[in-house]
Write an enzyme that holds these catalytic residues in place. Sequence first.
Site, mmCIF file in Angstrom:
data_model
loop_
_atom_site.group_PDB
_atom_site.id
_atom_site.type_symbol
_atom_site.label_atom_id
_atom_site.label_comp_id
_atom_site.label_asym_id
_atom_site.label_seq_id
_atom_site.Cartn_x
_atom_site.Cartn_y
_atom_site.Cartn_z
ATOM 1 N N CYS A 134 41.255 36.167 50.124
ATOM 2 C CA CYS A 134 40.241 36.326 49.081
ATOM 3 C C CYS A 134 40.889 36.658 47.745
ATOM 4 O O CYS A 134 41.226 37.817 47.467
ATOM 5 C CB CYS A 134 39.253 37.418 49.475
ATOM 6 S SG CYS A 134 38.047 37.732 48.186
ATOM 7 N N CYS A 137 39.058 39.188 45.618
ATOM 8 C CA CYS A 137 39.132 40.594 46.068
ATOM 9 C C CYS A 137 40.477 41.196 45.689
ATOM 10 O O CYS A 137 40.566 42.349 45.297
ATOM 11 C CB CYS A 137 39.022 40.714 47.592
ATOM 12 S SG CYS A 137 37.762 39.732 48.326
ATOM 13 N N ASP A 138 41.543 40.422 45.892
ATOM 14 C CA ASP A 138 42.888 40.997 45.850
ATOM 15 C C ASP A 138 43.739 40.525 44.674
ATOM 16 O O ASP A 138 44.848 41.017 44.481
ATOM 17 C CB ASP A 138 43.624 40.668 47.163
ATOM 18 C CG ASP A 138 42.871 41.209 48.366
ATOM 19 O OD1 ASP A 138 42.281 42.294 48.235
ATOM 20 O OD2 ASP A 138 42.853 40.550 49.416
#
Length: 309
Positions: A134, A137-138
Amino acid sequence: MNSTKLLIIGSGPAGYTAAIYAGRANLSPTLLEGSQPGGQLTITTEVENFPGYPDGIDANELMDNMRRQAERFGTKMIPNAATSVDLSVRPFQVSLNDGSQWEADSIIIATGASAKYLGLSDEQTYMGRGVSACATCDGFFYRKKVVAVVGGGDTACEEASYLAGLAAKVYLIVRKPFLRASKIMQERVLGNEKIEVLFETNTLGLYGKDGVEGAHLVYRKGESDERQYDLPIDGFFLAIGHHPNSELFSPWLQTDAEGYIVCEGDSPRTSIPGVFVAGDVADPHYRQAVIAAGSGAKAAMEAEKYLTT
Ligand code: NDP
């Protein structure tokens, strides 16, 4: 034992839209939000192609709007996930991860899909230490660093473009000699000077002491000009597609070779009367929020018909 006329399992666009429609039909639905309330969209940033938002909308805001709209029409939100179901009895039985039990006269399955991995043991070794599925997300952890994204579809191109806004350099590792993504996404990637596409390339493994420091790659595997080399990177992002979250239901419902729940024709009806499906768990092709939302509406309308006739 808790009971409900209609239990909606899943909280993406399909689940929330099913809840809006079922709520407005006075079915007082109960919705299990699962471990990722809002579903896959909550791990993206902006949604540009959901109708009604000409300037785009933040994905979390969109999902929060849908959730509030569902609550407005009387949906009971449960912040838990189903751990087992029994679709062989009436009412249907559902156990949750908090130990509670539910019985339901009808069910809408809207459990979505999850990211796939390559299956390399190194993915597990470096999970959370350089391996991610992701980017949104990261990606933040890789500002000004060098990352690689695996895949040649729309997701991979989207993730590569997003990461290019943060990282110093993005490699896109594509196993074929072409991108499968839509033209507009291809153009975005190929026109971005921070992104370098490595066509006909596969990943053999990852290396690094405490976290990912590079990937072992192979160019034109099995061909006479095959070349193996190491590519120094700080982050390795998977974007090679998804698998449907249908495991709980596969003992009871027919699934295809990839695990997608099989419906009666184009309808949301399954082989068990009273059990309906919406969204990506039954959609190997489109995987779009607007389509999931539409299928949630269809499932709720079918559930209403089932419960009231
Ligand atoms: P896709 O199935 O379209 O693409 C998967 C990509 O990963 C392909 O390039 C595939 O390669 C590659 N791949 C699969 N397995 C491996 C492997 N083991 N090793 C290396 N590469 C691998 O998945 P997406 O998630 O990209 O998209 C799914 C659907 O969602 C599509 O219909 C897409 O259009 C849609 N979508 C739309 C978006 C939008 O409109 N904004 C955003 C994201 C997705 P190969 O081509 O060789 O099979």
